[in-house]
Design a protein around this motif. Structure first.
Motif, PDB file in Angstrom:
ATOM      1  N   ALA A 122       0.825 -14.435  -8.000  1.00 15.09           N
ATOM      2  CA  ALA A 122      -0.427 -14.920  -7.415  1.00 15.09           C
ATOM      3  C   ALA A 122      -1.281 -13.775  -6.880  1.00 15.09           C
ATOM      4  O   ALA A 122      -2.510 -13.863  -6.887  1.00 15.09           O
ATOM      5  CB  ALA A 122      -0.117 -15.920  -6.304  1.00 15.09           C
ATOM      6  N   ARG A 123      -0.654 -12.702  -6.395  1.00 16.17           N
ATOM      7  CA  ARG A 123      -1.401 -11.607  -5.794  1.00 16.17           C
ATOM      8  C   ARG A 123      -1.561 -10.414  -6.737  1.00 16.17           C
ATOM      9  O   ARG A 123      -1.868  -9.303  -6.301  1.00 16.17           O
ATOM     10  CB  ARG A 123      -0.724 -11.146  -4.505  1.00 16.17           C
ATOM     11  CG  ARG A 123      -0.747 -12.211  -3.412  1.00 16.17           C
ATOM     12  CD  ARG A 123      -0.189 -11.668  -2.109  1.00 16.17           C
ATOM     13  NE  ARG A 123      -0.316 -12.648  -1.042  1.00 16.17           N
ATOM     14  CZ  ARG A 123       0.042 -12.429   0.223  1.00 16.17           C
ATOM     15  NH1 ARG A 123       0.537 -11.253   0.554  1.00 16.17           N
ATOM     16  NH2 ARG A 123      -0.096 -13.370   1.128  1.00 16.17           N
ATOM     17  N   ILE A 138      -3.376  -8.066  -9.339  1.00 16.33           N
ATOM     18  CA  ILE A 138      -4.783  -7.694  -9.513  1.00 16.33           C
ATOM     19  C   ILE A 138      -5.109  -7.653 -10.997  1.00 16.33           C
ATOM     20  O   ILE A 138      -4.236  -7.445 -11.848  1.00 16.33           O
ATOM     21  CB  ILE A 138      -5.087  -6.333  -8.861  1.00 16.33           C
ATOM     22  CG1 ILE A 138      -4.284  -5.224  -9.535  1.00 16.33           C
ATOM     23  CG2 ILE A 138      -4.809  -6.379  -7.365  1.00 16.33           C
ATOM     24  CD1 ILE A 138      -4.667  -3.824  -9.073  1.00 16.33           C
ATOM     25  N   ALA A 181      -5.151  -7.215  -1.828  1.00 17.07           N
ATOM     26  CA  ALA A 181      -4.562  -8.462  -2.335  1.00 17.07           C
ATOM     27  C   ALA A 181      -3.266  -8.799  -1.606  1.00 17.07           C
ATOM     28  O   ALA A 181      -2.939  -9.981  -1.426  1.00 17.07           O
ATOM     29  CB  ALA A 181      -4.309  -8.336  -3.833  1.00 17.07           C
ATOM     30  N   LEU A 182      -2.535  -7.770  -1.177  1.00 18.41           N
ATOM     31  CA  LEU A 182      -1.273  -7.990  -0.460  1.00 18.41           C
ATOM     32  C   LEU A 182      -1.479  -8.240   1.023  1.00 18.41           C
ATOM     33  O   LEU A 182      -0.512  -8.415   1.760  1.00 18.41           O
ATOM     34  CB  LEU A 182      -0.349  -6.786  -0.658  1.00 18.41           C
ATOM     35  CG  LEU A 182       0.111  -6.546  -2.099  1.00 18.41           C
ATOM     36  CD1 LEU A 182       0.928  -5.271  -2.189  1.00 18.41           C
ATOM     37  CD2 LEU A 182       0.919  -7.729  -2.621  1.00 18.41           C
ATOM     38  N   GLY A 183      -2.734  -8.242   1.464  1.00 18.53           N
ATOM     39  CA  GLY A 183      -3.027  -8.558   2.856  1.00 18.53           C
ATOM     40  C   GLY A 183      -2.906  -7.396   3.817  1.00 18.53           C
ATOM     41  O   GLY A 183      -2.842  -7.614   5.034  1.00 18.53           O
ATOM     42  N   ARG A 219       3.957  -1.595  -3.918  1.00 18.63           N
ATOM     43  CA  ARG A 219       4.306  -2.889  -3.324  1.00 18.63           C
ATOM     44  C   ARG A 219       5.376  -2.719  -2.245  1.00 18.63           C
ATOM     45  O   ARG A 219       5.315  -3.374  -1.193  1.00 18.63           O
ATOM     46  CB  ARG A 219       4.796  -3.849  -4.408  1.00 18.63           C
ATOM     47  CG  ARG A 219       3.688  -4.397  -5.293  1.00 18.63           C
ATOM     48  CD  ARG A 219       4.213  -5.364  -6.332  1.00 18.63           C
ATOM     49  NE  ARG A 219       3.141  -6.028  -7.049  1.00 18.63           N
ATOM     50  CZ  ARG A 219       2.533  -7.146  -6.659  1.00 18.63           C
ATOM     51  NH1 ARG A 219       2.933  -7.740  -5.515  1.00 18.63           N
ATOM     52  NH2 ARG A 219       1.572  -7.682  -7.355  1.00 18.63           N
TER      53      ARG A 219
END
Length: 933
Positions: free
Chosen positions: A29-30, A32, A211-213, A237
């Motif tokens: 979902a996250r 890119i 995207a990972l916050g 990540r």
């Protein structure tokens, strides 16, 4: 497990294929978007695409994003594993994938498969069935690295080369499969995405963290993580995951490495533990080096086939990268190297130390100082590492490589520097060589405090402090007892104490120090007292400093010869910007100025400026070169430039403490203020120069003469004991000038009475000069062009600002003129008919002294007349046509010696009239420290 049974197409064989092997994996979902990768796969002209990269490099996600965007195209995704490395199993799975993509089209081909073997006609039936499919068909085979069977790869290559025109195949894996990839690339059939393409760019990295916050990272922190991971998706990540529970983000970013538990576990599981035992051992043993080659890896691993192993690892692991134009050197990914070194240190610490020392020795022999130092620091041998860097930096200093020295300084972790006084001293020297003088001085002071606090300081540390203080003094001219410290350092070296390279140059630095404090005799004694040091010191520094000493003594021929010797050696070593070359050019410039070779001196200044630009921390030389330029400006009658250059030199040291360099500058400024007739400014500067020094004595004597205090000048010069022949010559010339101008009565010139008691007529008022006062302004060309008398500076004449006096009463004018000529005849002819500084080495001190004695003996002391006798004009109009009171023209011989083409006023020497300044006729007396001459 739900399976797709193949009994219907394989004659009832019990072989089954799990359904989980089929279908495209879900995109996270996250994740890119990767449009630049999709653009490669969107090209229409490829038949087979190859996507290779190491573990967790984003292969699957990138291909899945492209796969999902294909639209209404028949397609299937097959995920392979080690169980598929059998022909019958692989082809059964392959046919099932085709059947899933186009149901019913490949039933006949599937019926030819068997559990134990494939019939020879299988590939023909498969391609025939595929050709019958009119629509495009796309098959993705993921993890091709599991297929090692030559038979499978050979047959798969055959199928790919005979694919129908509208069909495509995409293969992913950690390494290139054994397929004819080069042939396909040459035919234009191949699309490729490699690990370097899969790596995230810096903008993509920033987008991933968003995207990972993770919003707390600054741009510089994102860039640091990106460079450390080299864009590895999994590494980034994991870095983001490690930041979640950390409040101190900068500290977390700094600590992130291949030693971080999550990163180390991933790399160990995916690479180290899955590799064969001998390959794992090779990885561990060779991880101590940053750059790998066959020879180094053979030495570290004990193998003889390291080149082949490295090539296989490059193809299979992807985290081993070929470098260099010939692809004959390799490196490990930074995170992999850190993980391997951590494993080696944790489980085999002693072996790790030995391997690091072995690698350091090999790298040192090759000249890779940075690599050797890193290995020594890893082995815990910090003292050896510091020594190695220190020696290398000193050699870079010889080449004036400031960026190279700074790179060595950056090898030192600050926490290691403070571990001992010797390291602090090494670090101080490194900073100084890198041009960071203020910080170097601070570290030197910290080291001194550390040594003073130790109950039993090491003799080597104490002597090193002394040597470094002397070195600092020679480039900054700081105030203190640096000369005494330098003497102690030289004595320690002579006693056998090893101070390294700083000790090898200590004697040469002490010679420089003595020249800086204007003690050339001591400088010469130190230079002759022992070995100069290393090869560069002996062949470059020693003759260059000998040239400076020779100039100070007035031995111009010797100075020129020594300077050219030093410059020749520096050029042979490739050290044209070395400090020794700077000394040699400085001596050569002084020699040329003394000989009135002004054009050559100006050309030498250009070379000096280039060397100073390469050595920006040489404050002392920046001032000394400017003072030499002052002498040239004075020789060209440009007093505006004289004082502008003096002020420019003063600005260089205006914020520093009172130092030897300030004394040199003040002495030079006082000299030129005297020449310009600015007696008050000169007297203020002279007061700042230490009493009893040659500069103070000679300047005060000049001031006395300018003020008409002839008795005081003679008394002062009589008490002086100059150390050099040049200072002795200056002293004798000033005494002769005092005798000539006073007419035998020290106070007569200014009191208005001669020896016979008659009044002296006041001198005529000159343009730019108030009657009875000093000339206004800085003594520029406006004053100079209206003087009837001329002086000489470094062999070039310029008008003297001293007031012109009437001839003394009485005396023999013929003998008075002979007195001036006897002294001034020492200045031989030079080009453009200008006199030059006589070389003491050419005439000999005895000859000069004899000329001076003759000048004083011939000077008239009684029976003076108020005016010179009539004399026929030799080079001018008849006496009757000359202006009343004007001196007759000089004879042709004197005109040839003293005339100047730059002015219409000839320099004249006539009986009964004051001759030109005798001292200046002999030229300036110093080069290394221009001042009171």
């Amino acid at each position: 497990m739900v399976s797709a049974h193949a009994g219907a197409v394989s004659g009832g064989s019990p072989l089954s294929v799990p359904r989980s092997k089929f279908g495209c994996p879900a995109v996270p979902a996250r994740a890119i978007a990767r449009p630049r990768l999709a653009a490669v796969l969107a090209q229409p002209d490829w038949r087979v695409a190859l996507v290779t990269g190491g573990p967790a490099t984003g292969k699957t996600v990138a291909v899945a994003q492209w796969f999902g965007a294909l639209g209404p195209v028949a397609r299937e995704w097959v995920t392979l594993d080690a169980g598929d490395d059998r022909p019958e199993r692989f082809w059964l799975t392959f046919v099932l994938a085709l059947e899933r993509a186009v149901p019913g089209a490949f039933a006949q081909a599937g019926s030819a498969t068997d559990v134990h073997r494939l019939p020879s006609e299988f590939l023909g039936r498969l391609l025939a069935a595929w050709s019958a499919v009119e629509d495009p068909l796309v098959i993705v085979l993921e993890d091709m690295h599991h297929l090692r069977s030559p038979e499978i790869n050979s047959d798969l290559g055959f199928v790919i080369e005979h694919l129908p025109a509208a069909s495509r195949m995409l293969l992913t894996g950690r390494a290139d499969p054994p397929l004819p990839v080069s042939r396909w690339r040459g035919r234009g059939w191949l699309a490729e995405l490699r690990q370097r393409d899969l790596a995230l760019t810096l903008p993509e990295t920033a987008e991933l963290f968003t995207a990972l916050g993770e919003y707390r990272l600054t741009d510089s922190e994102i860039e640091e993580l990106w460079r450390h991971t080299e864009g590895w998706v999994a590494g980034l990540r994991l870095a983001a995951a490690g930041l979640r529970d950390r409040a101190d983000v900068p500290a977390a970013v700094a600590e992130f490495s291949g030693r971080s538990p999550m990163v180390a576990d991933l790399l160990a599981d995916e690479l180290l533990r899955r590799a064969p035992a001998e390959l794992s051992e090779f990885l561990l043993r060779t991880s101590v080096a940053d750059v790998l080659d066959a020879e180094l890896c053979d030495a570290l691993s004990g193998r003889s086939d390291s080149a082949d192993v490295l090539r296989r690892m490059e193809a299979d692991l992807q985290f081993v990268l070929a470098t260099g134009p010939g692809r004959d050197t390799w490196r490990y990914h930074p995170l992999l190297a850190e993980m391997l070194r951590s494993e080696l240190q944790a489980h085999r610490p002693e072996q790790g130390q030995g391997l690091n020392r072995l690698a350091a020795a090999i790298l040192h022999r090759r000249g890779d100082i940075a690599g050797a130092v890193r290995c020594l620091l890893a082995a815990g041998d910090t003292d050896r590492a510091f020594s190695l860097v220190f020696e290398a930096a000193y050699r870079r200093a010889d080449l004036s490589d400031i960026p190279g020295i700074a790179a060595f300084v950056n090898l030192f972790p600050r926490e290691l520097v403070t571990g001992s006084a010797s390291r602090m001293l090494t670090y101080a020297l490194m900073l100084g060589l890198a041009g960071q003088v203020a910080e170097a001085h601070a570290w030197l002071q910290r080291a001194q405090v550390r040594i003073s606090d130790e109950p039993r300081a090491r003799a080597r540390d104490v002597a090193t402090v002394d040597a470094l203080r002397l070195l600092t003094f020679t480039v900054t001219a700081g105030a203190g007892d640096e000369i005494d410290a330098g003497r102690r350092a030289v004595e320690a070296v002579e006693a056998g104490l090893d101070l390294g390279v700083v000790g090898a140059r200590a004697r040469m630095n002490l010679v420089r120090g003595y020249l800086l404090v204007d003690q050339p005799e001591q400088a010469g004694s130190v230079l002759r007292a022992g070995s100069p040091g290393d090869e560069i010191a002996a062949l470059v520094l020693a003759p260059a400093l000998a040239a400076r000493i020779a100039v100070r003594h007035g031995r111009l021929s010797d100075a020129g010869r020594q300077a050219r010797t030093a410059l020749g050696a520096a050029h042979a070593f490739g050290l044209d910007t070395h400090m020794g070359a700077l000394d040699a050019h400085l001596a050569l410039a002084g020699t040329l100025i003394d000989r009135n070779e002004i054009a050559d001196a100006i050309a030498t200044f250009r070379l000096l400026d280039e060397i100073i630009q390469a050595n920006p921390s040489t404050l002392v030389y920046q001032v000394l070169v400017r003072l030499e330029k002052v002498r040239v400006a004075a020789a060209l009658d440009d007093f505006d430039e004289v004082f502008a250059t003096v002020r420019e030199a003063g600005k260089l040291i205006e914020h520093g403490p009172r130092s030897a360099l300030r004394c040199i500058l003040d002495a030079a400024a006082a000299r030129w203020h005297l020449e310009a007739g600015q007696l008050r400014q000169a007297e203020e500067l002279i007061a700042t120069i230490p009493d009893g020094s040659p500069a103070n004595t000679l300047l005060r004597a000049r001031l006395d003469l300018a003020c008409g205090r002839f008795d005081a000048a003679r008394a002062r010069l009589g008490r002086a004991g100059p150390a050099t022949m040049r200072d002795q010559l200056t002293r004798e010339l000033l005494l002769a000038r005092a005798a000539i101008e006073s007419g035998g009565d020290a106070g007569g010139a200014r009191s208005g009475r001669g020896r016979a008691g008659g009044p002296r007529a006041p001198g005529p008022a000159l343009p730019g000069r108030r009657p009875g006062g000093d000339p206004p302004g800085p003594g520029g060309r406006g004053i100079a062009r209206h003087r009837g008398r001329h002086r000489f500076v470094g062999g070039a004449g310029f008008p003297a600002p001293l007031p012109r006096r009437t001839p003394p009463a009485g005396g023999d004018p013929e003998r008075a003129g002979a007195a001036g000529a006897a002294v001034l005849a020492l200045a031989p002819h030079q080009r453009r008919d200008r006199p030059r500084m006589p070389d003491v080495g050419e005439h000999g001190q005895g000859a000069l002294e004899e000329h001076l004695r003759q000048a004083r003996r011939l000077h008239p002391r009684a029976n003076r007349r108020t005016s010179p006798p009539a004399r026929p004009a030799l080079n001018g109009p008849p006496a009757a046509t000359r202006r009343h009171g004007a001196p007759p023209p000089i004879p042709s011989r004197d005109a040839a010696i003293f005339s100047r083409p730059r002015t219409a006023h000839p320099i004249w020497v006539w009986p009964g009239h004051p001759p030109p300044d005798l001292t200046d006729a002999m030229g300036s007396h110093r080069t290394t420290a221009p001042g009171p001459t």
